[in-house]
Every structure is written in C-alpha cells, then in structure tokens.
Write a protein that holds these residues in place. Structure first.
Motif, PDB file in Angstrom:
ATOM      1  N   SER A  44      -4.361   3.254   8.519  1.00 26.68           N
ATOM      2  CA  SER A  44      -4.654   4.114   9.452  1.00 26.68           C
ATOM      3  C   SER A  44      -5.309   5.399   8.756  1.00 26.68           C
ATOM      4  O   SER A  44      -6.090   5.991   9.776  1.00 26.68           O
ATOM      5  CB  SER A  44      -3.199   4.387  10.272  1.00 26.68           C
ATOM      6  N   ALA A  45      -4.580   6.100   7.902  1.00 28.91           N
ATOM      7  CA  ALA A  45      -5.331   7.300   7.545  1.00 28.91           C
ATOM      8  C   ALA A  45      -6.641   7.162   6.978  1.00 28.91           C
ATOM      9  O   ALA A  45      -7.670   7.847   7.242  1.00 28.91           O
ATOM     10  CB  ALA A  45      -4.449   7.606   6.192  1.00 28.91           C
ATOM     11  N   GLY A  46      -6.979   5.927   6.209  1.00 28.60           N
ATOM     12  CA  GLY A  46      -8.299   5.763   5.866  1.00 28.60           C
ATOM     13  C   GLY A  46      -9.487   5.384   6.785  1.00 28.60           C
ATOM     14  O   GLY A  46     -10.364   5.655   6.698  1.00 28.60           O
ATOM     15  N   GLU A  47      -8.906   4.776   7.563  1.00 27.72           N
ATOM     16  CA  GLU A  47      -9.870   4.368   8.709  1.00 27.72           C
ATOM     17  C   GLU A  47      -9.729   5.193  10.023  1.00 27.72           C
ATOM     18  O   GLU A  47     -10.468   5.111  10.966  1.00 27.72           O
ATOM     19  CB  GLU A  47      -9.285   2.931   9.461  1.00 27.72           C
ATOM     20  N   GLY A  48      -8.940   6.533  10.098  1.00 24.45           N
ATOM     21  CA  GLY A  48      -8.949   7.733  11.166  1.00 24.45           C
ATOM     22  C   GLY A  48      -8.307   7.152  12.393  1.00 24.45           C
ATOM     23  O   GLY A  48      -8.571   7.503  13.226  1.00 24.45           O
ATOM     24  N   HIS A  49      -7.413   6.010  12.402  1.00 25.35           N
ATOM     25  CA  HIS A  49      -6.616   5.858  13.627  1.00 25.35           C
ATOM     26  C   HIS A  49      -5.311   6.817  13.667  1.00 25.35           C
ATOM     27  O   HIS A  49      -4.198   6.679  13.222  1.00 25.35           O
ATOM     28  CB  HIS A  49      -6.044   4.380  13.335  1.00 25.35           C
ATOM     29  N   SER A  50      -5.721   8.079  14.284  1.00 25.06           N
ATOM     30  CA  SER A  50      -4.697   8.976  14.140  1.00 25.06           C
ATOM     31  C   SER A  50      -3.514   8.729  14.909  1.00 25.06           C
ATOM     32  O   SER A  50      -2.363   9.213  14.563  1.00 25.06           O
ATOM     33  CB  SER A  50      -5.221  10.460  14.780  1.00 25.06           C
ATOM     34  N   LYS A  51      -3.507   8.009  16.213  1.00 31.07           N
ATOM     35  CA  LYS A  51      -2.549   7.849  16.823  1.00 31.07           C
ATOM     36  C   LYS A  51      -1.498   6.838  16.307  1.00 31.07           C
ATOM     37  O   LYS A  51      -0.318   7.073  16.374  1.00 31.07           O
ATOM     38  CB  LYS A  51      -3.182   6.923  18.204  1.00 31.07           C
ATOM     39  N   ILE A  52      -1.945   5.788  15.630  1.00 34.89           N
ATOM     40  CA  ILE A  52      -1.046   4.888  14.822  1.00 34.89           C
ATOM     41  C   ILE A  52      -0.455   5.854  13.653  1.00 34.89           C
ATOM     42  O   ILE A  52       0.637   5.582  13.449  1.00 34.89           O
ATOM     43  CB  ILE A  52      -1.884   3.497  14.178  1.00 34.89           C
ATOM     44  N   ALA A  53      -1.296   6.651  12.922  1.00 35.23           N
ATOM     45  CA  ALA A  53      -0.795   7.376  11.874  1.00 35.23           C
ATOM     46  C   ALA A  53       0.429   8.230  12.427  1.00 35.23           C
ATOM     47  O   ALA A  53       1.580   8.389  11.610  1.00 35.23           O
ATOM     48  CB  ALA A  53      -1.674   8.373  11.177  1.00 35.23           C
ATOM     49  N   THR A  54       0.202   8.820  13.567  1.00 39.75           N
ATOM     50  CA  THR A  54       1.139   9.590  14.064  1.00 39.75           C
ATOM     51  C   THR A  54       2.415   8.915  14.415  1.00 39.75           C
ATOM     52  O   THR A  54       3.760   9.294  14.162  1.00 39.75           O
ATOM     53  CB  THR A  54       0.661  10.349  15.423  1.00 39.75           C
ATOM     54  N   PHE A  55       2.384   7.739  15.120  1.00 38.07           N
ATOM     55  CA  PHE A  55       3.326   6.831  15.443  1.00 38.07           C
ATOM     56  C   PHE A  55       4.240   6.514  14.207  1.00 38.07           C
ATOM     57  O   PHE A  55       5.411   6.579  14.136  1.00 38.07           O
ATOM     58  CB  PHE A  55       2.800   5.424  16.023  1.00 38.07           C
ATOM     59  N   LEU A  56       3.476   5.972  13.292  1.00 43.01           N
ATOM     60  CA  LEU A  56       4.199   5.560  11.927  1.00 43.01           C
ATOM     61  C   LEU A  56       4.918   6.853  11.210  1.00 43.01           C
ATOM     62  O   LEU A  56       6.049   6.673  10.722  1.00 43.01           O
ATOM     63  CB  LEU A  56       3.058   5.336  10.847  1.00 43.01           C
ATOM     64  N   ILE A  57       4.398   7.995  11.442  1.00 44.06           N
ATOM     65  CA  ILE A  57       5.036   9.250  10.732  1.00 44.06           C
ATOM     66  C   ILE A  57       6.255   9.601  11.554  1.00 44.06           C
ATOM     67  O   ILE A  57       7.434   9.829  10.910  1.00 44.06           O
ATOM     68  CB  ILE A  57       3.691  10.490  10.664  1.00 44.06           C
ATOM     69  N   GLU A  58       6.014   9.412  12.769  1.00 40.78           N
ATOM     70  CA  GLU A  58       7.282   9.730  13.679  1.00 40.78           C
ATOM     71  C   GLU A  58       8.093   8.744  13.532  1.00 40.78           C
ATOM     72  O   GLU A  58       9.317   9.112  13.895  1.00 40.78           O
ATOM     73  CB  GLU A  58       6.806   9.933  15.008  1.00 40.78           C
ATOM     74  N   ASN A  59       7.979   7.524  13.174  1.00 36.20           N
ATOM     75  CA  ASN A  59       8.828   6.584  12.852  1.00 36.20           C
ATOM     76  C   ASN A  59       9.302   6.515  11.338  1.00 36.20           C
ATOM     77  O   ASN A  59       9.716   5.414  10.984  1.00 36.20           O
ATOM     78  CB  ASN A  59       8.665   5.204  13.397  1.00 36.20           C
ATOM     79  N   LYS A  60       9.191   7.519  10.699  1.00 34.85           N
ATOM     80  CA  LYS A  60       9.730   7.701   9.265  1.00 34.85           C
ATOM     81  C   LYS A  60       9.151   7.077   8.338  1.00 34.85           C
ATOM     82  O   LYS A  60       9.436   6.707   7.095  1.00 34.85           O
ATOM     83  CB  LYS A  60      11.303   7.351   9.099  1.00 34.85           C
ATOM     84  N   ALA A  61       7.616   6.780   8.474  1.00 34.63           N
ATOM     85  CA  ALA A  61       6.784   6.248   7.476  1.00 34.63           C
ATOM     86  C   ALA A  61       6.744   7.266   6.168  1.00 34.63           C
ATOM     87  O   ALA A  61       6.683   8.514   6.492  1.00 34.63           O
ATOM     88  CB  ALA A  61       5.343   6.028   7.844  1.00 34.63           C
ATOM     89  N   ASN A  62       6.810   7.084   4.881  1.00 34.25           N
ATOM     90  CA  ASN A  62       6.900   8.002   3.904  1.00 34.25           C
ATOM     91  C   ASN A  62       5.244   8.436   3.656  1.00 34.25           C
ATOM     92  O   ASN A  62       4.123   7.707   3.482  1.00 34.25           O
ATOM     93  CB  ASN A  62       7.078   7.192   2.588  1.00 34.25           C
ATOM     94  N   VAL A  63       5.061   9.892   4.135  1.00 30.36           N
ATOM     95  CA  VAL A  63       3.798  10.305   4.048  1.00 30.36           C
ATOM     96  C   VAL A  63       3.435  10.405   2.610  1.00 30.36           C
ATOM     97  O   VAL A  63       2.232  10.680   2.253  1.00 30.36           O
ATOM     98  CB  VAL A  63       3.618  11.690   4.844  1.00 30.36           C
ATOM     99  N   ASP A  64       4.340  10.545   1.721  1.00 22.17           N
ATOM    100  CA  ASP A  64       3.800  10.735   0.266  1.00 22.17           C
ATOM    101  C   ASP A  64       4.066   9.506  -0.683  1.00 22.17           C
ATOM    102  O   ASP A  64       3.962   9.662  -1.713  1.00 22.17           O
ATOM    103  CB  ASP A  64       4.778  11.821  -0.290  1.00 22.17           C
ATOM    104  N   LEU A  65       3.958   8.397  -0.122  1.00 27.58           N
ATOM    105  CA  LEU A  65       3.932   7.096  -0.673  1.00 27.58           C
ATOM    106  C   LEU A  65       2.467   6.890  -1.749  1.00 27.58           C
ATOM    107  O   LEU A  65       1.609   7.522  -1.034  1.00 27.58           O
ATOM    108  CB  LEU A  65       3.679   5.965   0.323  1.00 27.58           C
ATOM    109  N   LYS A  66       2.637   6.335  -2.675  1.00 24.92           N
ATOM    110  CA  LYS A  66       1.828   6.340  -3.723  1.00 24.92           C
ATOM    111  C   LYS A  66       1.243   4.814  -3.933  1.00 24.92           C
ATOM    112  O   LYS A  66       2.147   4.066  -4.025  1.00 24.92           O
ATOM    113  CB  LYS A  66       2.166   7.148  -5.192  1.00 24.92           C
ATOM    114  N   ASP A  67       0.055   4.689  -4.129  1.00 23.94           N
ATOM    115  CA  ASP A  67      -0.497   3.521  -4.587  1.00 23.94           C
ATOM    116  C   ASP A  67      -0.713   3.502  -6.069  1.00 23.94           C
ATOM    117  O   ASP A  67      -0.044   4.179  -6.753  1.00 23.94           O
ATOM    118  CB  ASP A  67      -1.959   2.981  -3.883  1.00 23.94           C
ATOM    119  N   GLU A  68      -1.248   2.414  -6.575  1.00 19.82           N
ATOM    120  CA  GLU A  68      -1.270   2.166  -8.072  1.00 19.82           C
ATOM    121  C   GLU A  68      -2.135   3.364  -8.611  1.00 19.82           C
ATOM    122  O   GLU A  68      -2.144   3.515  -9.917  1.00 19.82           O
ATOM    123  CB  GLU A  68      -1.815   0.762  -8.414  1.00 19.82           C
ATOM    124  N   PHE A  69      -2.856   3.861  -8.039  1.00 23.58           N
ATOM    125  CA  PHE A  69      -3.783   5.083  -8.418  1.00 23.58           C
ATOM    126  C   PHE A  69      -3.278   6.482  -8.270  1.00 23.58           C
ATOM    127  O   PHE A  69      -3.891   7.452  -8.520  1.00 23.58           O
ATOM    128  CB  PHE A  69      -5.289   4.967  -8.015  1.00 23.58           C
TER     129      PHE A  69
END
Length: 168
Positions: A43-68
């Motif tokens: 959602s961050a990469g594609e600009g889906h701000s409403k879904i990003a907000t929904f995920l963040i408000e539901n405790k998604a880890n904002v600092d999750l890291k990928d393999e890079f």
C-alpha cells in the motif's frame, strides 16, 4: 492488498477485503509475501493511503524491513507517495533506517526520494527528522497516536517556512 495477502494480478487495493480478513483474525497483519513485503509495503509503494492508514491503525509494524533493509516509509518515499509518507511519519515510522536495494548504496528514505528525483518529498522527510531532533518527545507522541494530522502538518509547515531557501 489485504493484511499481508497480495494478489499481484489484481488491479488495486480492496479496503473492505482488508478489513474482513483482519476481523476474521485468521491473518497476521504483518505477514509477508515471497518478496518479504507485507500489505503495508504494497500500500505504501502504490500510494493506497486509506489502506495504509487502516493497517497502521490496526498495529501494522511501520518499521518492518524487507531483505534489503527497506521499510514501508522507504518504499513510499522512493515512489513519491506523499500521502502515505505523511501517514507513516505521523505514526512514528523511523526515518533513519537505511535501505540498500540491490546494486545501490545504503540510503535513508529521504535520500531514496532524492535519488529518485523527488526533492520536495525529501525536504519534507528531512523537516520531520529535524523536528524530531529538536523535540525528543515528538516521536514518542507519534508512536502513541497522540498527534493529529492537523498538528503534524502545522508544525512541519511552520518549520519548513522558517527554513532558509537554497536560492537565497
């Protein structure tokens, strides 16, 4: 995109599906796909701000890291997704985590935005970083959800308005 379940053949995000999957408690909000990306990354990469907000408000880890070592904030900054960058910063995403995409040097979200020709967004991230350095309680207030978007925007706007112009 829905709580870690991402259909790459789909044409976009489905907020209702995301909410249904999260409500069913059968899906870990931070589960990742084969690329190591959670729903928040997509959602961050594609600009889906409403879904990003929904995920963040539901405790998604904002600092999750990928393999890079890239984070959702890094991905949003690289892709010039200003609204998502604002949401991630508002909720205390770490602007100092440097990702290292394949064949690239380490770069913070701000540098990723600059390297991808988004200097205005980089200035925005740098402004928030400076405000956090001036006020050590700012990031903790953000992480606790004690800052409104209005307060966030007002303080950042005030800071950026005071910043001397490069042309001056």
């Amino acid at each position: 995109i829905a709580c870690g379940k991402f259909d790459k053949a789909s044409k976009g995000a489905d907020q209702n599906k995301a909410m249904q999957l999260l409500a069913s408690e059968k899906v870990d909000i931070d589960s990742v796909d084969e690329d190591g990306w959670s729903a928040l990354f997509h959602s961050a990469g594609e600009g889906h701000s409403k879904i990003a907000t929904f995920l963040i408000e539901n405790k998604a880890n904002v600092d999750l890291k990928d393999e890079f070592n890239c984070t959702p904030l890094w991905v949003a900054a690289f892709n010039n997704q200003r609204d998502v960058v604002k949401e991630l910063l508002l909720f205390g995403a770490d602007d100092t985590i440097a990702g290292k995409p394949d064949g690239e040097p380490n770069q913070t979200p701000s540098l990723a935005a600059r390297r991808n020709r988004h200097p205005g967004l980089a200035d925005y991230i740098d402004g928030e970083s400076a405000l956090r350095k001036e006020d050590a309680t700012r990031i903790e207030k953000q992480k606790r959800g004690e800052m409104t978007m209005e307060e966030f925007n007002k303080s950042l706007r005030s800071f950026l308005d005071k910043k001397p112009s490069v042309d001056a």
